[in-house]
Scaffold this active site. Structure first.
Site, short mmCIF file in Angstrom:
data_model
loop_
_atom_site.label_atom_id
_atom_site.label_comp_id
_atom_site.label_asym_id
_atom_site.label_seq_id
_atom_site.Cartn_x
_atom_site.Cartn_y
_atom_site.Cartn_z
N GLU A 180 -11.42 18.37 20.41
CA GLU A 180 -11.91 19.67 19.94
C GLU A 180 -12.89 19.57 18.77
OE1 GLU A 180 -8.55 22.16 19.10
OE2 GLU A 180 -7.97 22.27 21.19
N GLU A 368 -4.52 20.31 26.95
CA GLU A 368 -3.56 21.00 26.08
C GLU A 368 -3.38 22.44 26.55
OE1 GLU A 368 -4.23 21.11 21.84
OE2 GLU A 368 -4.78 18.99 21.79
C1 BGC Z 1 -5.12 20.90 18.61
C2 BGC Z 1 -3.73 20.50 18.22
C3 BGC Z 1 -2.98 21.70 17.69
C4 BGC Z 1 -2.86 22.72 18.82
C5 BGC Z 1 -2.11 23.98 18.43
C6 BGC Z 1 -5.21 22.24 19.27
O1 BGC Z 1 -6.21 22.95 18.65
O2 BGC Z 1 -5.74 19.90 19.34
O3 BGC Z 1 -3.81 19.46 17.29
O4 BGC Z 1 -1.72 21.38 17.18
O5 BGC Z 1 -4.14 23.09 19.23
O6 BGC Z 1 -2.73 24.65 17.40
#
Ligand code: BGC
Length: 459
Positions: A180, A368
């Site tokens: 990101e 993610e």
């Molecule tokens: C990031 C993580 C973060 C997650 C939740 C993403 O932006 O890669 O490091 O913990 O979102 O906020």
């Protein structure tokens, strides 16, 4: 429309793993600083997050990742648990300052040893490692020289990537260059709410350009030393919609979309920065050298899409450069998570469609997706229905996109265990596995059991 606020789901999902196809990769995602701890162990150097968390007023209740989930010492135990839960793909990041404490120069054999042991254990347990090279923890020494604002970062980063691919490339097949980039340059070099806490356009703009260059340069290095490797990079993506169907808000939404969803992928695809929609990006020219347009390009094997929510955008004269602001989810009376992010499963569908529509984007992985909710540990159990429901609904949206032809081939839950959520400290809990941060005891939540059963349903 999400049903997350209703007491009980009206109908159960009949989501089946087999519907996603045989080759679909199922996993969990983590990041070094958020889980490892061991911040000074075995020759590790300080990172910008070690420095930032030591300053007062930066992190919720002054917390830090010095110990975090103690993954540095407990990795074997966590990997056994992962295997027991039928999770066979594990995304984690390498801490640059653990393997090269001063950022450049002498590597740290013990740091390298840690990742070798971690990777070996994964492979021994039948867990495929997916390695992110940069998940925000820059060696502090490099920040003293300007960090991402200094063009020298390209040389430093190439040295670091070369070390990683030479040491681990025979075992690691899947790499992600950056996590990101918009978030670490935006929060770290424009707003100052993440490490290193810098602010303003004079930091933001060079950091954007250098991160975009490193994104492609890092990928080239991996391929150079490990031609068989599959190289991707990851983006934070939100579905953006205008507040009202009027021209002013539609244009405002377009600007935010350019910033949030297009800024880093389009230069990699050879399309340049989205200057037409975001006029201030013209100022990036100041940092560009002849030949940079070519250097920014890289044909990634896959793109990692990370989605949690959508944003509703309204025109605003008062916000400099972007003339837009978001209408907070809390004010819109919609279901929200503990991060106050709207639960909106259609967002992941829309984002998949959007990224798939770039001709040069091939495979996509959801690297993610997940949710923080307030968990209650009672009699050794955590009945986190809302998290399970969240995952089911978002997965149903992923499947819908896949059925419509989107080339999405994997899904990684953020996150395996509860962990250190940056400026928010340990309060938001994203894990499938609960962590008691005093005792380091792990307790599988109901959502973790659900994921495990889902993954078992078909090999
Ligand atoms: C990031 C993580 C973060 C997650 C939740 C993403 O932006 O890669 O490091 O913990 O979102 O906020």
């Amino acid at each position: 429309m999400s049903t997350l606020n209703s007491e009980e789901p009206k109908e159960r999902f009949s989501l089946k793993k087999r519907d996603f196809g045989k080759g679909f990769k199922w996993g969990v995602s983590t990041a070094a600083y958020q889980i490892e701890g061991g911040h000074q162990a075995d020759g590790k150097g300080p990172s910008i997050w070690d420095i930032f968390t030591s300053k007062s007023g930066k992190i919720y209740q002054g917390q830090n990742g010095n110990i975090a989930c103690d993954f540095y010492n407990k990795y074997e135990e966590d990997l056994y648990l992962m295997k027991d839960l039928n999770i066979h793909n594990f995304r984690f990041s390498i801490s640059w300052s653990r393997v090269i404490p001063a950022g450049v120069g002498t590597p740290n054999p013990e740091g390298i040893d840690f990742y070798n042991k971690l990777i070996d254990k994964c492979l021994a347990l039948g867990i495929e490692p997916w390695v992110t090279l940069y998940h925000w923890d820059l060696p502090a020494v490099l920040e003293q020289k300007g960090g991402w604002t200094n063009r020298e970062i390209i040389t430093w980063f190439k040295e670091y990537v070369t070390l990683c691919v030479k040491r681990f490339g025979n075992k690691v097949k899947n790499w992600m260059v950056l996590n990101e980039p918009l978030v670490f340059v935006g929060a770290g070099y424009l707003l100052g709410v993440h490490a290193p806490g810098k602010k303003g356009m004079k930091n933001f703009l060079p950091a954007i350009h250098h991160a975009a260059l490193c994104q492609a340069e890092g990928a080239r290095i991996i391929k150079q030393y490990s031609p068989q490797a599959r190289v991707g990079t990851t983006f934070s993506c939100s579905f953006i919609e205008p507040f009202r169907p009027i021209q002013k808000d539609i244009l405002a939404a377009q600007r935010i979309d350019a910033l949030v969803n297009r800024l880093f992928i389009e230069p990699a695809l050879g399309m340049g920065y989205p200057v037409k929609d975001l006029k201030f990006l013209k100022k990036l020219e100041k940092y560009q050298l002849p030949g940079d347009k070519e250097l920014l390009q890289y044909d990634f094997d896959f793109i990692g899409v990370q989605n949690y929510t959508r944003e509703i955008i309204k025109h605003s004269w008062f916000v400099p450069y972007i003339k837009a602001r978001n209408i907070k989810a809390e004010k819109r009376k919609v279901p929200i998570t503990a991060m106050k992010w709207e639960v909106y499963p259609d967002s992941i569908y829309q984002i998949l469609k959007k990224f798939n529509s770039y001709k040069k984007v091939g495979e996509i992985y959801i690297t993610e997706n997940g949710a923080a909710f307030k968990d209650i540990l009672e009699d050794g159990e955590i009945k986190d229905k809302r998290r399970t429901r969240f995952l089911e609904e978002y997965l149903a949206a992923v499947l819908k996109a896949k059925k419509e032809g989107v080339n999405v081939n994997g899904y990684f839950v953020w996150s395996f265990t509860d962990n250190f959520e940056w400026a928010e400290g340990f309060r938001p809990r994203f894990g499938l596995v609960h962590v008691d941060f005093k005792t380091q005891k792990r307790t599988v939540k109901d959502s973790g059991k659900w994921y495990s059963n889902f993954l078992k349903s078909f090999k």
